[in-house]
Motif scaffolding. Structure first.
Motif, PDB file in Angstrom:
ATOM      1  N   SER A   1       0.832  -1.214   0.000  1.00  0.00           N
ATOM      2  CA  SER A   1       0.000   0.000   0.000  1.00  0.00           C
ATOM      3  C   SER A   1       0.862   1.257   0.000  1.00  0.00           C
ATOM      4  O   SER A   1       0.533   2.253  -0.660  1.00  0.00           O
ATOM      5  CB  SER A   1      -0.926   0.001   1.223  1.00  0.00           C
ATOM      6  OG  SER A   1      -0.164  -0.028   2.429  1.00  0.00           O
ATOM      7  N   GLU A   2       1.996   1.223   0.715  1.00  0.00           N
ATOM      8  CA  GLU A   2       2.904   2.378   0.732  1.00  0.00           C
ATOM      9  C   GLU A   2       3.541   2.586  -0.632  1.00  0.00           C
ATOM     10  O   GLU A   2       3.684   3.728  -1.096  1.00  0.00           O
ATOM     11  CB  GLU A   2       3.981   2.181   1.799  1.00  0.00           C
ATOM     12  CG  GLU A   2       3.474   2.329   3.228  1.00  0.00           C
ATOM     13  CD  GLU A   2       4.548   2.019   4.255  1.00  0.00           C
ATOM     14  OE1 GLU A   2       4.533   2.633   5.324  1.00  0.00           O
ATOM     15  OE2 GLU A   2       5.409   1.150   3.983  1.00  0.00           O
TER      16      GLU A   2
ATOM     17  N   TYR B   1       1.627   8.930   4.992  1.00  0.00           N
ATOM     18  CA  TYR B   1       2.924   8.244   4.896  1.00  0.00           C
ATOM     19  C   TYR B   1       3.716   8.475   6.183  1.00  0.00           C
ATOM     20  O   TYR B   1       3.846   9.611   6.636  1.00  0.00           O
ATOM     21  CB  TYR B   1       3.681   8.777   3.686  1.00  0.00           C
ATOM     22  CG  TYR B   1       4.992   8.089   3.389  1.00  0.00           C
ATOM     23  CD1 TYR B   1       5.021   6.825   2.806  1.00  0.00           C
ATOM     24  CD2 TYR B   1       6.204   8.714   3.657  1.00  0.00           C
ATOM     25  CE1 TYR B   1       6.223   6.196   2.508  1.00  0.00           C
ATOM     26  CE2 TYR B   1       7.405   8.100   3.360  1.00  0.00           C
ATOM     27  CZ  TYR B   1       7.409   6.838   2.790  1.00  0.00           C
ATOM     28  OH  TYR B   1       8.608   6.227   2.498  1.00  0.00           O
TER      29      TYR B   1
ATOM     30  N   SER C   1       1.522   6.559  -6.950  1.00  0.00           N
ATOM     31  CA  SER C   1       0.401   7.425  -7.299  1.00  0.00           C
ATOM     32  C   SER C   1       0.771   8.895  -7.217  1.00  0.00           C
ATOM     33  O   SER C   1       0.505   9.679  -8.134  1.00  0.00           O
ATOM     34  CB  SER C   1      -0.789   7.124  -6.381  1.00  0.00           C
ATOM     35  OG  SER C   1      -1.847   8.026  -6.619  1.00  0.00           O
ATOM     36  N   TYR C   2       1.430   9.289  -6.110  1.00  0.00           N
ATOM     37  CA  TYR C   2       1.785  10.698  -5.935  1.00  0.00           C
ATOM     38  C   TYR C   2       2.912  11.105  -6.871  1.00  0.00           C
ATOM     39  O   TYR C   2       2.941  12.248  -7.337  1.00  0.00           O
ATOM     40  CB  TYR C   2       2.176  10.957  -4.466  1.00  0.00           C
ATOM     41  CG  TYR C   2       1.000  11.350  -3.612  1.00  0.00           C
ATOM     42  CD1 TYR C   2       0.792  12.665  -3.235  1.00  0.00           C
ATOM     43  CD2 TYR C   2       0.076  10.403  -3.206  1.00  0.00           C
ATOM     44  CE1 TYR C   2      -0.293  13.027  -2.457  1.00  0.00           C
ATOM     45  CE2 TYR C   2      -1.018  10.743  -2.432  1.00  0.00           C
ATOM     46  CZ  TYR C   2      -1.201  12.061  -2.061  1.00  0.00           C
ATOM     47  OH  TYR C   2      -2.282  12.424  -1.304  1.00  0.00           O
TER      48      TYR C   2
ATOM     49  N   LEU D   1       1.039   4.093  -2.903  1.00  0.00           N
ATOM     50  CA  LEU D   1       0.846   5.509  -2.563  1.00  0.00           C
ATOM     51  C   LEU D   1       1.957   6.363  -3.169  1.00  0.00           C
ATOM     52  O   LEU D   1       1.702   7.426  -3.749  1.00  0.00           O
ATOM     53  CB  LEU D   1       0.817   5.682  -1.043  1.00  0.00           C
ATOM     54  CG  LEU D   1       0.591   7.104  -0.519  1.00  0.00           C
ATOM     55  CD1 LEU D   1      -0.818   7.585  -0.861  1.00  0.00           C
ATOM     56  CD2 LEU D   1       0.824   7.171   0.984  1.00  0.00           C
TER      57      LEU D   1
ATOM     58  N   LEU E   1       3.121  13.324   0.804  1.00  0.00           N
ATOM     59  CA  LEU E   1       2.896  11.946   1.223  1.00  0.00           C
ATOM     60  C   LEU E   1       2.590  11.857   2.716  1.00  0.00           C
ATOM     61  O   LEU E   1       1.731  11.070   3.133  1.00  0.00           O
ATOM     62  CB  LEU E   1       4.126  11.090   0.888  1.00  0.00           C
ATOM     63  CG  LEU E   1       4.304  10.739  -0.592  1.00  0.00           C
ATOM     64  CD1 LEU E   1       5.686  10.143  -0.837  1.00  0.00           C
ATOM     65  CD2 LEU E   1       3.234   9.759  -1.045  1.00  0.00           C
TER      66      LEU E   1
END
Length: 226
Positions: free
Chosen positions: A68-69, A97, A75-76, A72, A92
């Protein structure tokens, strides 16, 4: 320095000697310890390949980024490709994050997602506009007269005008830096110079114009004079 294959062959000869003459004699012959001989003897399965160095990489890493990290970060980064590391880290963190910025940098390197800095835009210097006659443009500026140049305790402001074509200079001193002093100065300037002044260039200080003050809709004395 021996290569991996050379080391494996050396170990194979050591193991074969140990199987034939025993561990103690092998340790003496090969000038090593018994633990070393046992180590490679137990690993040997009849092939040289079994005696090659194994990877020291751990089978698992408890501190590794979770799926999941990683998603993330991807995505960013996809939406902020030209954002610097610090700004990306701040975004993040705001999204939840919890790793350090160093961990983020290492993960970006693994993902081959290091931000590519855009080249700085080339600044083209503005070409100087050549003047062709007196009065085409006059520069006016104000500075405080240093106390070392004054007899007494009074404060003076020096108004200076320079004609860009002839480099002719005119200056006066006033006790205050204000629009009224500016108005007096330009009147004296026009009387001193016989040619007509077409353009005046200033630093847009409040003594020249109201454009950058609270009274920006009200013309200054210099604006009215012009």
């Amino acid at each position: 320095m021996k290569t991996s294959n050379q080391l494996a062959k050396y170990r194979e000869s050591l193991v074969k000697y140990a199987l034939k003459y025993g561990v103690t004699k092998t340790a003496i012959k090969y000038n090593t310890n018994r633990q070393y001989v046992y180590r490679w003897k137990n690993r040997y399965n009849g092939t040289t390949k079994s005696l090659l160095n194994r990877s020291h990489r751990p089978n698992s890493s408890p501190t590794a980024h979770t799926e999941s990290e990683i998603n993330l970060i991807k995505s960013y980064h996809r939406r902020n490709k030209h954002t610097g590391l610090v700004m990306l880290y701040v975004k993040l963190v705001q999204a939840g994050y919890k790793r350090s910025i160093t961990s983020l940098y290492r993960q970006l390197r693994k993902l081959n997602a290091i931000t590519v800095k855009l080249p700085n835009p080339k600044i083209k210097p503005k070409k100087y506009e050549t003047m062709f006659y007196c009065g085409q443009r006059v520069q006016i500026d104000v500075k405080v007269v240093p106390t070392s140049c004054i007899i007494g305790i009074e404060k003076y402001y020096q108004y200076t005008a320079i004609d860009e074509y002839s480099r002719k200079r005119f200056l006066m001193a006033f006790k205050e830096q204000s629009t009224y002093s500016t108005y007096q100065f330009v009147n004296a300037l026009q009387n001193a110079w016989k040619f007509k002044i077409e353009c005046i260039q200033t630093d847009n200080g409040s003594e020249f114009t109201n454009r950058f003050t609270t009274n920006k809709d009200k013309p200054s004395l210099l604006d009215l004079w012009c």
